[in-house]
Design an enzyme around this catalytic site. Sequence first.
Site, PDB file in Angstrom:
ATOM      1  N   VAL A  60       0.800  -1.218   0.000  1.00 14.88           N
ATOM      2  CA  VAL A  60       0.000   0.000   0.000  1.00 14.88           C
ATOM      3  C   VAL A  60       0.839   1.279   0.000  1.00 14.88           C
ATOM      4  CG1 VAL A  60      -0.201   0.297   2.522  1.00 14.88           C
ATOM      5  CG2 VAL A  60      -2.123   0.934   1.034  1.00 14.88           C
ATOM      6  N   TYR A  61       2.136   1.176   0.289  1.00 16.42           N
ATOM      7  CA  TYR A  61       2.960   2.386   0.328  1.00 16.42           C
ATOM      8  C   TYR A  61       3.049   3.022  -1.062  1.00 16.42           C
ATOM      9  CZ  TYR A  61       4.679   0.886   4.948  1.00 16.42           C
ATOM     10  OH  TYR A  61       4.785   0.503   6.260  1.00 16.42           O
ATOM     11  N   SER A  62       2.571   4.252  -1.128  1.00 15.77           N
ATOM     12  CA  SER A  62       2.565   4.996  -2.399  1.00 15.77           C
ATOM     13  C   SER A  62       1.971   4.159  -3.527  1.00 15.77           C
ATOM     14  CB  SER A  62       3.976   5.474  -2.755  1.00 15.77           C
ATOM     15  OG  SER A  62       4.463   6.354  -1.770  1.00 15.77           O
ATOM     16  N   ASN A  63       0.912   3.443  -3.176  1.00 15.20           N
ATOM     17  CA  ASN A  63       0.149   2.666  -4.159  1.00 15.20           C
ATOM     18  C   ASN A  63       1.027   1.730  -4.974  1.00 15.20           C
ATOM     19  OD1 ASN A  63      -2.236   1.886  -5.430  1.00 15.20           O
ATOM     20  ND2 ASN A  63      -1.994   3.394  -7.068  1.00 15.20           N
ATOM     21  N   GLY A  64       1.924   1.027  -4.281  1.00 13.05           N
ATOM     22  CA  GLY A  64       2.764   0.036  -4.942  1.00 13.05           C
ATOM     23  C   GLY A  64       4.093   0.553  -5.452  1.00 13.05           C
TER      24      GLY A  64
END
Length: 326
Positions: A60-64
């Site tokens: 989920v960090y920075s949408n992948g």
Amino acid sequence: MEYTKLGNTGLDVSRICLGCMSYGEPDRGKHPWSLNEEDSRPFIKKALDLGINFFDTANVYSNGSSEEIVGRALKDYANRDEIVLATKVNGRMHKGPNGAGLSRKAIMAEIDHSLKRLGTDYVDLYQIHRWDYNTPIEETMEALHDVVKAGKARYIGASSMYAWQFLKANHVAEQNGWTKFVTMQNYLNLLYREEEREMLPLCKEEKIGVMPWSPMARGRLTRDWEESSKRKETDEFGKMLYSHTEESDQQVVERVKEVAKKRGVPRAQVALAWVLQKEPVSSPIVGATKLHHLEDAAAALEVKLTDEEVQHLEEPYVPHPVLGFS
């Protein structure tokens, strides 16, 4: 760099783990303060040069994009067999049904997506990113077991939750002959010590590897209370974590400043040294957006706080609301 076994496993990890939430495209996801790929790569290279072999990120960090950046950098700079690579699953990755959570469907889809982004055939540690109240824990633990048996993960771990939940999950796994959690990634620092009540004693008893996140309270322990930063101004989760006990927290920050001044070292080294000395911590997760953050983290291993210093640092602390589980 120092190394240790991760909990009750045979896996050797550096005593410092590089947290990679800060590395990701700023216009993707919810971290506008994150560093893009060009700005991120020097930090991953510096970590490797310092002997850090443990890297933690999440889908989920920075949408992948964090996984993408970390995966490409490690491929260019390191030997995969020497790296311990961890990622997490649970956060929302797409709209609509089954876009988040710890169902069998979500886990099986997201491990493949993470491996593709990371550019690797397996992760060393696959962690659940908090508890999923909408999925039976039996379903989650069996799915994670199947991920391990498929060779897509070497070990599994959990993150911030109640101690009873963590114990229940491992009990379910043990009852069914499934893979158990070997790590706990929880919230622990001088400004938040509630984990000392239940989770840390449980992990010590069960020989669970502990890898605390935010060991320096998102930088609050490393600077004057009034001093700000871009992340402090835009990090809504951070504001929630530290909005309830400002008066006592400020006193703790002042104590860190006093001890650091007497020792002649940066405050970050004192704050991290406290976490490193807390049993049964294996490897605190350190975020870095300036190269000296990594240098301070490595240097903290040489700082051995006395009992008197520990007491002085801990004295102003007051009980906090239970936080960090969402």
